[in-house]
Design a protein around this motif. Structure first.
Motif, PDB file in Angstrom:
ATOM      1  N   ALA A  44       6.279  13.630   4.902  1.00 27.54           N
ATOM      2  CA  ALA A  44       4.931  14.423   5.375  1.00 27.54           C
ATOM      3  C   ALA A  44       5.307  15.791   5.112  1.00 27.54           C
ATOM      4  O   ALA A  44       4.495  16.799   5.310  1.00 27.54           O
ATOM      5  N   SER A  45       6.424  16.255   4.508  1.00 31.35           N
ATOM      6  CA  SER A  45       6.822  17.501   4.184  1.00 31.35           C
ATOM      7  C   SER A  45       6.049  18.157   3.001  1.00 31.35           C
ATOM      8  O   SER A  45       6.074  19.520   2.969  1.00 31.35           O
ATOM      9  N   ARG A  46       5.907  17.379   1.988  1.00 28.41           N
ATOM     10  CA  ARG A  46       4.855  18.045   0.963  1.00 28.41           C
ATOM     11  C   ARG A  46       4.178  17.109   0.188  1.00 28.41           C
ATOM     12  O   ARG A  46       4.283  15.692   0.626  1.00 28.41           O
TER      13      ARG A  46
ATOM     14  N   ALA B 131      10.390  13.461   7.554  1.00 26.61           N
ATOM     15  CA  ALA B 131      11.039  13.791   6.017  1.00 26.61           C
ATOM     16  C   ALA B 131      12.335  14.399   6.576  1.00 26.61           C
ATOM     17  O   ALA B 131      12.870  14.509   7.631  1.00 26.61           O
ATOM     18  N   ARG B 132      12.903  14.864   5.506  1.00 23.55           N
ATOM     19  CA  ARG B 132      14.355  15.513   5.601  1.00 23.55           C
ATOM     20  C   ARG B 132      14.366  16.972   5.847  1.00 23.55           C
ATOM     21  O   ARG B 132      14.926  17.455   6.822  1.00 23.55           O
ATOM     22  N   SER B 133      13.303  17.435   5.401  1.00 23.17           N
ATOM     23  CA  SER B 133      13.152  19.063   5.532  1.00 23.17           C
ATOM     24  C   SER B 133      12.509  19.476   6.683  1.00 23.17           C
ATOM     25  O   SER B 133      11.363  19.428   7.026  1.00 23.17           O
TER      26      SER B 133
ATOM     27  N   ASN C 156       3.147   4.900   5.146  1.00 22.94           N
ATOM     28  CA  ASN C 156       4.596   4.455   4.566  1.00 22.94           C
ATOM     29  C   ASN C 156       4.704   5.020   3.228  1.00 22.94           C
ATOM     30  O   ASN C 156       4.528   4.540   2.282  1.00 22.94           O
ATOM     31  N   ASN C 157       5.125   6.367   3.116  1.00 28.67           N
ATOM     32  CA  ASN C 157       4.872   7.068   1.883  1.00 28.67           C
ATOM     33  C   ASN C 157       6.107   7.880   1.229  1.00 28.67           C
ATOM     34  O   ASN C 157       6.321   8.260   0.137  1.00 28.67           O
ATOM     35  N   ALA C 158       7.160   8.177   2.197  1.00 30.06           N
ATOM     36  CA  ALA C 158       8.327   8.680   1.690  1.00 30.06           C
ATOM     37  C   ALA C 158       8.968   8.160   0.282  1.00 30.06           C
ATOM     38  O   ALA C 158       9.045   7.055   0.219  1.00 30.06           O
TER      39      ALA C 158
ATOM     40  N   ALA D 109      14.164   1.743 -12.863  1.00 26.35           N
ATOM     41  CA  ALA D 109      14.547   1.656 -11.398  1.00 26.35           C
ATOM     42  C   ALA D 109      13.695   1.859 -10.509  1.00 26.35           C
ATOM     43  O   ALA D 109      13.276   1.386  -9.490  1.00 26.35           O
ATOM     44  N   TYR D 110      12.845   2.899 -10.798  1.00 20.94           N
ATOM     45  CA  TYR D 110      11.608   3.484  -9.934  1.00 20.94           C
ATOM     46  C   TYR D 110      10.400   2.171  -9.928  1.00 20.94           C
ATOM     47  O   TYR D 110      10.255   1.846  -8.704  1.00 20.94           O
ATOM     48  N   GLY D 111      10.391   1.504 -11.104  1.00 25.27           N
ATOM     49  CA  GLY D 111       9.430   0.377 -10.981  1.00 25.27           C
ATOM     50  C   GLY D 111       9.983  -0.825 -10.383  1.00 25.27           C
ATOM     51  O   GLY D 111       9.205  -1.485  -9.566  1.00 25.27           O
TER      52      GLY D 111
ATOM     53  N   TRP E 197      -0.564   9.076 -11.859  1.00 27.00           N
ATOM     54  CA  TRP E 197       0.048  10.371 -11.495  1.00 27.00           C
ATOM     55  C   TRP E 197      -0.655  11.297 -10.625  1.00 27.00           C
ATOM     56  O   TRP E 197      -1.940  11.408 -10.632  1.00 27.00           O
ATOM     57  N   VAL E 198      -0.203  11.782  -9.606  1.00 27.86           N
ATOM     58  CA  VAL E 198      -0.669  12.367  -8.685  1.00 27.86           C
ATOM     59  C   VAL E 198      -0.019  13.820  -8.530  1.00 27.86           C
ATOM     60  O   VAL E 198       1.150  13.816  -8.970  1.00 27.86           O
ATOM     61  N   ASP E 199      -1.082  14.965  -8.388  1.00 31.78           N
ATOM     62  CA  ASP E 199      -0.698  16.314  -8.786  1.00 31.78           C
ATOM     63  C   ASP E 199       0.396  16.801  -7.730  1.00 31.78           C
ATOM     64  O   ASP E 199      -0.066  17.535  -6.614  1.00 31.78           O
ATOM     65  N   THR E 200       1.600  16.495  -7.773  1.00 35.11           N
ATOM     66  CA  THR E 200       2.710  16.725  -6.872  1.00 35.11           C
ATOM     67  C   THR E 200       3.962  17.360  -7.362  1.00 35.11           C
ATOM     68  O   THR E 200       3.744  17.163  -8.484  1.00 35.11           O
ATOM     69  N   ASP E 201       4.705  17.739  -6.782  1.00 35.94           N
ATOM     70  CA  ASP E 201       6.291  18.120  -7.544  1.00 35.94           C
ATOM     71  C   ASP E 201       6.748  16.905  -8.131  1.00 35.94           C
ATOM     72  O   ASP E 201       7.330  17.011  -9.254  1.00 35.94           O
TER      73      ASP E 201
HETATM   74  P1  NAP Z   1       6.865  14.548  -3.445  1.00 30.90           P
HETATM   75  O1  NAP Z   1       6.032  15.757  -3.439  1.00 30.90           O
HETATM   76  O2  NAP Z   1       8.088  14.763  -4.131  1.00 30.90           O
HETATM   77  O3  NAP Z   1       7.101  14.123  -1.690  1.00 30.90           O
HETATM   78  C1  NAP Z   1       7.992  13.250  -1.366  1.00 30.90           C
HETATM   79  C2  NAP Z   1       8.210  13.279  -0.027  1.00 30.90           C
HETATM   80  O4  NAP Z   1       8.951  11.957   0.383  1.00 30.90           O
HETATM   81  C3  NAP Z   1       8.689  14.508   0.476  1.00 30.90           C
HETATM   82  O5  NAP Z   1       8.062  14.678   1.790  1.00 30.90           O
HETATM   83  C4  NAP Z   1      10.223  14.035   1.025  1.00 30.90           C
HETATM   84  O6  NAP Z   1      10.550  14.919   2.002  1.00 30.90           O
HETATM   85  C5  NAP Z   1      10.109  12.538   1.215  1.00 30.90           C
HETATM   86  N1  NAP Z   1      11.397  12.208   0.778  1.00 30.90           N
HETATM   87  C6  NAP Z   1      11.949  11.707  -0.115  1.00 30.90           C
HETATM   88  N2  NAP Z   1      13.337  11.463  -0.014  1.00 30.90           N
HETATM   89  C7  NAP Z   1      13.551  11.254   1.338  1.00 30.90           C
HETATM   90  C8  NAP Z   1      14.455  10.737   2.291  1.00 30.90           C
HETATM   91  N3  NAP Z   1      15.639  10.175   2.001  1.00 30.90           N
HETATM   92  N4  NAP Z   1      14.307  10.664   3.620  1.00 30.90           N
HETATM   93  C9  NAP Z   1      13.053  11.318   4.024  1.00 30.90           C
HETATM   94  N5  NAP Z   1      12.061  11.797   3.341  1.00 30.90           N
HETATM   95  C10 NAP Z   1      12.450  11.735   2.003  1.00 30.90           C
HETATM   96  O7  NAP Z   1       6.319  13.389  -4.055  1.00 30.90           O
HETATM   97  P2  NAP Z   1       4.825  12.779  -3.921  1.00 30.90           P
HETATM   98  O8  NAP Z   1       4.134  12.664  -5.020  1.00 30.90           O
HETATM   99  O9  NAP Z   1       3.898  13.155  -2.703  1.00 30.90           O
HETATM  100  O10 NAP Z   1       5.236  11.219  -3.332  1.00 30.90           O
HETATM  101  C11 NAP Z   1       4.572  10.526  -2.302  1.00 30.90           C
HETATM  102  C12 NAP Z   1       4.858   8.914  -2.331  1.00 30.90           C
HETATM  103  O11 NAP Z   1       4.019   8.760  -3.635  1.00 30.90           O
HETATM  104  C13 NAP Z   1       6.252   8.392  -3.317  1.00 30.90           C
HETATM  105  O12 NAP Z   1       6.491   7.200  -2.423  1.00 30.90           O
HETATM  106  C14 NAP Z   1       5.977   8.297  -4.672  1.00 30.90           C
HETATM  107  O13 NAP Z   1       6.915   7.291  -5.206  1.00 30.90           O
HETATM  108  C15 NAP Z   1       4.547   7.762  -4.596  1.00 30.90           C
HETATM  109  N6  NAP Z   1       3.649   8.157  -5.805  1.00 30.90           N
HETATM  110  C16 NAP Z   1       3.572   9.376  -6.421  1.00 30.90           C
HETATM  111  C17 NAP Z   1       3.066   9.667  -7.560  1.00 30.90           C
HETATM  112  C18 NAP Z   1       3.026  10.850  -8.404  1.00 30.90           C
HETATM  113  O14 NAP Z   1       2.627  11.038  -9.288  1.00 30.90           O
HETATM  114  N7  NAP Z   1       3.320  12.044  -7.450  1.00 30.90           N
HETATM  115  C19 NAP Z   1       2.466   8.734  -8.061  1.00 30.90           C
HETATM  116  C20 NAP Z   1       2.460   7.296  -7.535  1.00 30.90           C
HETATM  117  C21 NAP Z   1       3.125   7.265  -6.290  1.00 30.90           C
HETATM  118  P3  NAP Z   1      12.097  15.611   2.095  1.00 30.90           P
HETATM  119  O15 NAP Z   1      12.475  16.008   0.603  1.00 30.90           O
HETATM  120  O16 NAP Z   1      11.796  16.859   2.756  1.00 30.90           O
HETATM  121  O17 NAP Z   1      12.988  14.711   2.394  1.00 30.90           O
END
Ligand code: NAP
Length: 250
Positions: free
Chosen positions: A28-30, A51-53, A103-105, A167-169, A200-204
């Motif tokens: 939930a941190s970003r 989340a961790r942060s 369930n998203n981390a 690995a991710y897959g 792809w979702v517009d995140t880090d």
């Molecule tokens: P993001 O901006 O990098 O956010 C990832 C989140 O997961 C952060 O809040 C991070 O928080 C948390 N996290 C990572 N490792 C963790 C750990 N060990 N313990 C607790 N929290 C942890 O990425 P996002 O795009 O929002 O991704 C969210 C989900 O969507 C992920 O499962 C990703 O695989 C999936 N997804 C993303 C995309 C994409 O293109 N962005 C596409 C398909 C699916 P902290 O760093 O503070 O711990």
């Protein structure tokens, strides 16, 4: 525990006003989780933010509280699986129910066979085993309630094997499989299990895609999708949703 972490842990256990519904949002941190947590709070959920942060979670909690919502900060590294049951129990103790698990981390690991085995295992640990542990902790509570909703955030990479992302897959195909089993197992008990599979979702995490932001799915699109899903009647179950980017159709 560092002073900073202890400060947020204390804040995490501060009692706040209880809203009608309770959600746990991991990651939930970003990114996706942040947008989801703020949106769900707008919709009347008390939200447990994981989340961790701790600092970033506190910022999200501040935004929720300034808008009149209720949030609870639980700093946790979800790869430390032993902390997950404790975190879920503390939410249940404080709010008395859990209506939604988002369930998203997750972490985005690049590479297939060149990935060191430790990194491969860490990818499974965060993206799959931690999600499994949250389900193990939350589903018995939902069974007791006779209702609940779980949304697992997998990926299009959990439906299609992409070169360079083995690995991710592997972690995301695993989550899709777990979600499909639980969909069949739990739907009759009134617990909805849906797996989101976005491209792809517009995140880090998507910076490595090279796509411009306007060519990616927006986090708000996923919030709208979740709002739609939550608006369905109790009998309507959705197993999986794939959302793709127009310039990257597979
Ligand atoms: P993001 O901006 O990098 O956010 C990832 C989140 O997961 C952060 O809040 C991070 O928080 C948390 N996290 C990572 N490792 C963790 C750990 N060990 N313990 C607790 N929290 C942890 O990425 P996002 O795009 O929002 O991704 C969210 C989900 O969507 C992920 O499962 C990703 O695989 C999936 N997804 C993303 C995309 C994409 O293109 N962005 C596409 C398909 C699916 P902290 O760093 O503070 O711990």
């Amino acid at each position: 525990m560092s002073v900073g972490r202890r400060r947020w842990a204390v804040q995490g256990y501060r009692r706040q006003s209880v809203k009608d519904k309770v959600a746990i949002v991991t990651g939930a941190s970003r990114g996706i989780g942040r947008t989801m947590a703020i949106g769900l709070a707008e919709d009347g959920f008390s939200v447990a933010l994981i989340a961790r942060s701790g600092d970033a979670l506190a910022e999200v909690a501040g935004a929720i509280e300034r808008a009149g919502g209720a949030a609870r900060v639980i700093p946790l590294d979800v790869s430390r699986h032993e902390g997950i049951q404790r975190a879920v129990s503390s939410v249940q103790d404080e709010f008395g129910r859990i209506d939604l698990l988002f369930n998203n981390a997750g972490i985005g690991t690049g590479g297939s066979l060149e990935v060191p085995v430790e990194e491969f295992e860490r990818t499974l640990s965060v993206n799959l085993t931690a999600a499994f542990c949250f389900l193990q902790a939350v589903v018995p509570i939902m069974k007791e309630q006779g209702h609940g909703t779980v949304i697992n955030v997998a990926s299009l990479a959990g439906k299609v094997g992409f070169a360079g992302y083995g690995a991710y897959g592997a972690s995301k195909f695993g989550l899709v499989g777990l979600g499909e089993s639980l969909f069949r197992e739990l739907s009759p008990a009134g617990i909805k299990v849906m797996t989101l599979c976005p491209s792809w979702v517009d995140t880090d995490m998507a910076r490595l895609s090279g796509l411009p932001p306007q060519e990616m799915i927006q986090t708000e699109d996923l919030l709208k999708t979740v709002r739609w899903f939550l608006s369905l009647s109790p009998a309507a179950c959705v197993r999986e949703l794939m959302i793709e980017c127009r310039s990257e159709i597979y």
